[in-house]
Design a protein around this motif. Structure first.
Motif, PDB file in Angstrom:
ATOM      1  N   ILE A 164      -6.249  14.309 -44.463  1.00 31.76           N
ATOM      2  CA  ILE A 164      -7.318  15.571 -44.073  1.00 31.76           C
ATOM      3  C   ILE A 164      -6.146  16.309 -43.891  1.00 31.76           C
ATOM      4  O   ILE A 164      -5.886  16.643 -42.636  1.00 31.76           O
ATOM      5  N   ILE A 165      -6.691  18.555 -43.778  1.00 36.01           N
ATOM      6  CA  ILE A 165      -5.923  18.810 -43.730  1.00 36.01           C
ATOM      7  C   ILE A 165      -7.530  20.090 -43.476  1.00 36.01           C
ATOM      8  O   ILE A 165      -8.498  20.821 -44.304  1.00 36.01           O
ATOM      9  N   LEU A 166      -7.900  19.734 -41.912  1.00 35.57           N
ATOM     10  CA  LEU A 166      -9.408  20.720 -41.273  1.00 35.57           C
ATOM     11  C   LEU A 166      -8.539  22.595 -41.613  1.00 35.57           C
ATOM     12  O   LEU A 166      -7.771  22.247 -41.669  1.00 35.57           O
ATOM     13  N   VAL A 167      -9.551  23.128 -41.692  1.00 33.76           N
ATOM     14  CA  VAL A 167      -9.141  24.970 -41.875  1.00 33.76           C
ATOM     15  C   VAL A 167     -10.370  25.225 -40.941  1.00 33.76           C
ATOM     16  O   VAL A 167     -11.529  25.562 -41.035  1.00 33.76           O
ATOM     17  N   ASP A 168      -9.953  25.953 -39.914  1.00 37.37           N
ATOM     18  CA  ASP A 168     -10.842  26.665 -38.991  1.00 37.37           C
ATOM     19  C   ASP A 168     -10.483  28.014 -38.473  1.00 37.37           C
ATOM     20  O   ASP A 168      -9.601  28.486 -38.638  1.00 37.37           O
ATOM     21  N   ASP A 169     -11.274  29.126 -38.217  1.00 35.67           N
ATOM     22  CA  ASP A 169     -10.982  30.663 -38.197  1.00 35.67           C
ATOM     23  C   ASP A 169     -10.169  30.773 -36.149  1.00 35.67           C
ATOM     24  O   ASP A 169      -9.447  30.955 -36.817  1.00 35.67           O
ATOM     25  N   ILE A 170     -10.953  30.168 -35.949  1.00 34.31           N
ATOM     26  CA  ILE A 170     -10.797  30.724 -34.887  1.00 34.31           C
ATOM     27  C   ILE A 170     -10.132  29.285 -33.492  1.00 34.31           C
ATOM     28  O   ILE A 170     -11.652  28.852 -33.520  1.00 34.31           O
ATOM     29  N   PHE A 171      -8.764  29.106 -33.094  1.00 31.60           N
ATOM     30  CA  PHE A 171      -9.432  27.551 -32.518  1.00 31.60           C
ATOM     31  C   PHE A 171      -9.016  28.436 -31.238  1.00 31.60           C
ATOM     32  O   PHE A 171      -8.062  29.131 -30.782  1.00 31.60           O
ATOM     33  N   TYR A 172      -9.610  27.957 -29.899  1.00 25.20           N
ATOM     34  CA  TYR A 172     -10.096  28.198 -29.216  1.00 25.20           C
ATOM     35  C   TYR A 172      -9.455  27.275 -28.128  1.00 25.20           C
ATOM     36  O   TYR A 172      -8.677  26.822 -27.406  1.00 25.20           O
ATOM     37  N   THR A 173     -10.485  26.339 -27.516  1.00 25.18           N
ATOM     38  CA  THR A 173     -10.668  24.908 -26.426  1.00 25.18           C
ATOM     39  C   THR A 173      -9.655  23.512 -26.908  1.00 25.18           C
ATOM     40  O   THR A 173     -10.024  22.886 -26.393  1.00 25.18           O
ATOM     41  N   GLY A 174     -10.525  23.618 -28.733  1.00 26.97           N
ATOM     42  CA  GLY A 174     -10.557  22.088 -29.388  1.00 26.97           C
ATOM     43  C   GLY A 174     -11.547  21.878 -29.144  1.00 26.97           C
ATOM     44  O   GLY A 174     -11.747  20.340 -30.216  1.00 26.97           O
ATOM     45  N   ARG A 175     -12.286  21.963 -28.605  1.00 23.44           N
ATOM     46  CA  ARG A 175     -13.984  21.030 -28.593  1.00 23.44           C
ATOM     47  C   ARG A 175     -14.561  21.140 -29.641  1.00 23.44           C
ATOM     48  O   ARG A 175     -14.992  20.046 -30.270  1.00 23.44           O
TER      49      ARG A 175
END
Length: 182
Positions: free
Chosen positions: A90-101
């Motif tokens: 699985i490759i998760l795709v997110d826009d902005i990584f910040y805290t990891g929560r």
């Protein structure tokens, strides 16, 4: 601050992502910006590789460790995983990584569907400030921001991405897991 073109960052992310796509790979976009990115990446990958790639969407809202404080957002989108997660890459795709929560919450939700063999994270921007031992495996750019600032990714009716920085209120800045900057 001069911001990069998110379409160029997406291209950089694409080049990191493409060699990691195998028959057992599935892309999962994290609402909202991660879904936009996943859909754009998916279209390009499927065209270039000449085959379908399993994909889905998840919303971390109900799985967040700060749900009681944040509450339910009015625009919560349902998750949709139309493939078998067990032993899948699985490759998760997110826009902005910040805290990891948010990523932690999505991983918790993903495990409700089954046990993936491998989970990787692709983020358009890593803004720094991780609070958990989670980091993107692929990133378009590392662009640090101050705690009182947040990136805002948007998409226009033609599907073009744009990026801006917003200033947050002091109470919001004390809670770095908020404002889509997670």
């Amino acid at each position: 601050m001069i911001l990069p073109d998110p379409e160029q960052l997406l291209d950089q992310l694409y080049h990191q992502l493409k060699p990691r796509i195998h028959d057992n790979t599935a892309l999962v976009g994290i609402y909202t910006g991660g879904v936009w990115l996943m859909e754009k990446l998916l279209q390009r990958l499927q065209n270039d590789l000449g085959r379908d790639i399993a994909h889905g969407k998840l919303n971390a809202s109900m799985y967040r460790d700060d749900y009681a404080r944040r509450g339910m957002k009015t625009t919560v989108q349902p998750g949709h995983i139309p493939f078998d997660v067990n032993d899948r890459h699985i490759i998760l795709v997110d826009d902005i990584f910040y805290t990891g929560r948010t990523v932690r919450a999505v991983i918790n939700e993903l495990f409700d569907y089954g046990r993936p063999g491998l989970i990787e994270l692709a983020a358009l921007i890593n803004r720094g400030g991780a609070q958990l031992p989670i980091r993107p495996d692929m990133v378009g750019a590392d662009i640090p921001l101050q705690p009182h600032q947040a990136f805002e990714l948007s998409i226009n009716t033609q599907g073009r991405l744009s990026l801006s920085v917003t200033e947050t209120k002091p109470a919001e800045a004390a809670s770095p897991a908020d404002n889509g900057a997670n």
